[in-house]
Scaffold this motif. Structure first.
Motif, PDB file in Angstrom:
ATOM      1  N   LEU A 184    -115.744 -26.374 -23.054  1.00 36.05           N
ATOM      2  CA  LEU A 184    -117.054 -26.052 -23.636  1.00 36.05           C
ATOM      3  C   LEU A 184    -116.927 -25.223 -24.903  1.00 36.05           C
ATOM      4  CD1 LEU A 184    -120.190 -26.107 -23.303  1.00 36.05           C
ATOM      5  CD2 LEU A 184    -119.958 -23.971 -22.019  1.00 36.05           C
TER       6      LEU A 184
ATOM      7  N   GLU B 110    -125.794 -25.210 -22.399  1.00 31.85           N
ATOM      8  CA  GLU B 110    -126.267 -25.423 -21.039  1.00 31.85           C
ATOM      9  C   GLU B 110    -126.239 -26.906 -20.673  1.00 31.85           C
ATOM     10  OE1 GLU B 110    -126.959 -23.205 -18.569  1.00 31.85           O
ATOM     11  OE2 GLU B 110    -126.027 -21.898 -20.052  1.00 31.85           O
TER      12      GLU B 110
ATOM     13  N   PHE C  25    -124.135 -29.109 -21.630  1.00 32.64           N
ATOM     14  CA  PHE C  25    -122.760 -29.549 -21.387  1.00 32.64           C
ATOM     15  C   PHE C  25    -121.936 -28.442 -20.707  1.00 32.64           C
ATOM     16  CE2 PHE C  25    -124.308 -31.774 -25.219  1.00 32.64           C
ATOM     17  CZ  PHE C  25    -124.259 -33.075 -24.749  1.00 32.64           C
ATOM     18  N   SER C  26    -122.589 -27.664 -19.873  1.00 35.05           N
ATOM     19  CA  SER C  26    -121.940 -26.495 -19.266  1.00 35.05           C
ATOM     20  C   SER C  26    -120.796 -26.861 -18.328  1.00 35.05           C
ATOM     21  CB  SER C  26    -122.972 -25.653 -18.509  1.00 35.05           C
ATOM     22  OG  SER C  26    -123.580 -26.422 -17.464  1.00 35.05           O
ATOM     23  N   THR C  27    -120.757 -28.116 -17.860  1.00 32.01           N
ATOM     24  CA  THR C  27    -119.685 -28.520 -16.952  1.00 32.01           C
ATOM     25  C   THR C  27    -118.402 -28.902 -17.692  1.00 32.01           C
ATOM     26  OG1 THR C  27    -120.520 -30.804 -16.948  1.00 32.01           O
ATOM     27  CG2 THR C  27    -121.304 -29.331 -15.204  1.00 32.01           C
ATOM     28  N   PHE C  28    -118.440 -28.946 -19.015  1.00 35.01           N
ATOM     29  CA  PHE C  28    -117.246 -29.293 -19.791  1.00 35.01           C
ATOM     30  C   PHE C  28    -116.183 -28.214 -19.626  1.00 35.01           C
ATOM     31  CE2 PHE C  28    -118.874 -32.316 -23.356  1.00 35.01           C
ATOM     32  CZ  PHE C  28    -119.522 -33.091 -22.411  1.00 35.01           C
ATOM     33  N   ASP C  29    -114.955 -28.614 -19.343  1.00 31.18           N
ATOM     34  CA  ASP C  29    -113.867 -27.648 -19.251  1.00 31.18           C
ATOM     35  C   ASP C  29    -113.556 -27.025 -20.612  1.00 31.18           C
ATOM     36  OD1 ASP C  29    -113.577 -28.123 -16.541  1.00 31.18           O
ATOM     37  OD2 ASP C  29    -112.078 -29.699 -16.834  1.00 31.18           O
TER      38      ASP C  29
ATOM     39  N   ARG D   4    -129.089 -19.223 -19.688  1.00 32.27           N
ATOM     40  CA  ARG D   4    -128.949 -20.001 -18.454  1.00 32.27           C
ATOM     41  C   ARG D   4    -130.165 -20.886 -18.212  1.00 32.27           C
ATOM     42  NH1 ARG D   4    -128.309 -16.395 -13.488  1.00 32.27           N
ATOM     43  NH2 ARG D   4    -127.870 -18.395 -12.475  1.00 32.27           N
TER      44      ARG D   4
END
Length: 208
Positions: free
Chosen positions: A183, A175, A177-181, A107
């Motif tokens: 991922l 981390e 690109f953690s917002t990628f659906d 994280r």
């Protein structure tokens, strides 16, 4: 200190680490003060300093939270003398992926990179308390494989860059690109770990 008091102090420490981790992720290292942390934890600043000598020490505690369990798991794997080194390395790499990607280290990996450049003492502490112990344990495993004739003799520095580098890169990428659906489609941990293991075993095994 009585046992009950010791457990209470440990529980408080765990709570501080958990809430501080969230605050560091929200505000960054430089933007987080000990006063902010004390307020988030619902304690006085003096009480916070009772548990941690400073923000540097607290930050290192946050990124290495739960790490001792991982070290214990590596130690247990390596201690199994009746198993081939290749099998033990496969299990060890699973642990390394878990502690680097699925833990606080994962994280906070972008923040660790940022802080380490600006605050060298944090980088040194992180290396001595997180990186070096796991490298030493893995090297013990490699040396056992070399002694048994299963593994080749390879340069330690080169091997460690090949072994640990891709894990760190994957952690940073996930981390970033953690917002990628999707991922897990871009960075599938299990698939990449298995391929990584095959590359390392290809380097090490004498029969390849």
């Amino acid at each position: 200190m009585k046992q009950a008091e010791k457990m209470q102090a440990e529980d408080r420490r765990v709570q501080i680490i958990s809430r501080s981790t969230d605050l560091f992720l929200e505000q960054g290292f430089a933007g987080t003060s000990m006063s902010m942390i004390a307020k988030r934890c619902g304690i006085t600043k003096a009480s916070l300093y009772h548990h941690f000598n400073g923000k540097d020490e607290l930050f290192v505690a946050c990124v290495t939270s739960g790490y001792q369990r991982a070290l214990d798991a590596l130690t247990e794997i390596i201690a199994q003398a009746d198993r081939p080194a290749g099998q033990k390395l496969a299990e060890a790499m699973t642990v390394l992926y878990d502690i680097t990607i699925s833990s606080s280290v994962g994280r906070m990996s972008p923040l660790i990179a940022e802080v380490s450049r600006t605050f060298p003492n944090v980088a040194r502490s992180f290396h001595s308390e997180y990186i070096a112990p796991q490298q030493d344990l893995v090297w013990n495993l490699i040396e056992a494989g070399q002694a048994s004739g299963e593994f080749k003799d390879l340069d330690r520095g080169l091997l460690f860059h090949m072994l640990f580098g891709p894990i760190v890169t994957l952690s940073l990428s996930r981390e970033m690109f953690s917002t990628f659906d999707d991922l897990d489609e871009h960075f599938p941990v299990g698939h990449l770990r298995d391929g990584h293991l095959n590359v390392i075993l290809g380097m090490l095994r004498k029969d390849r």
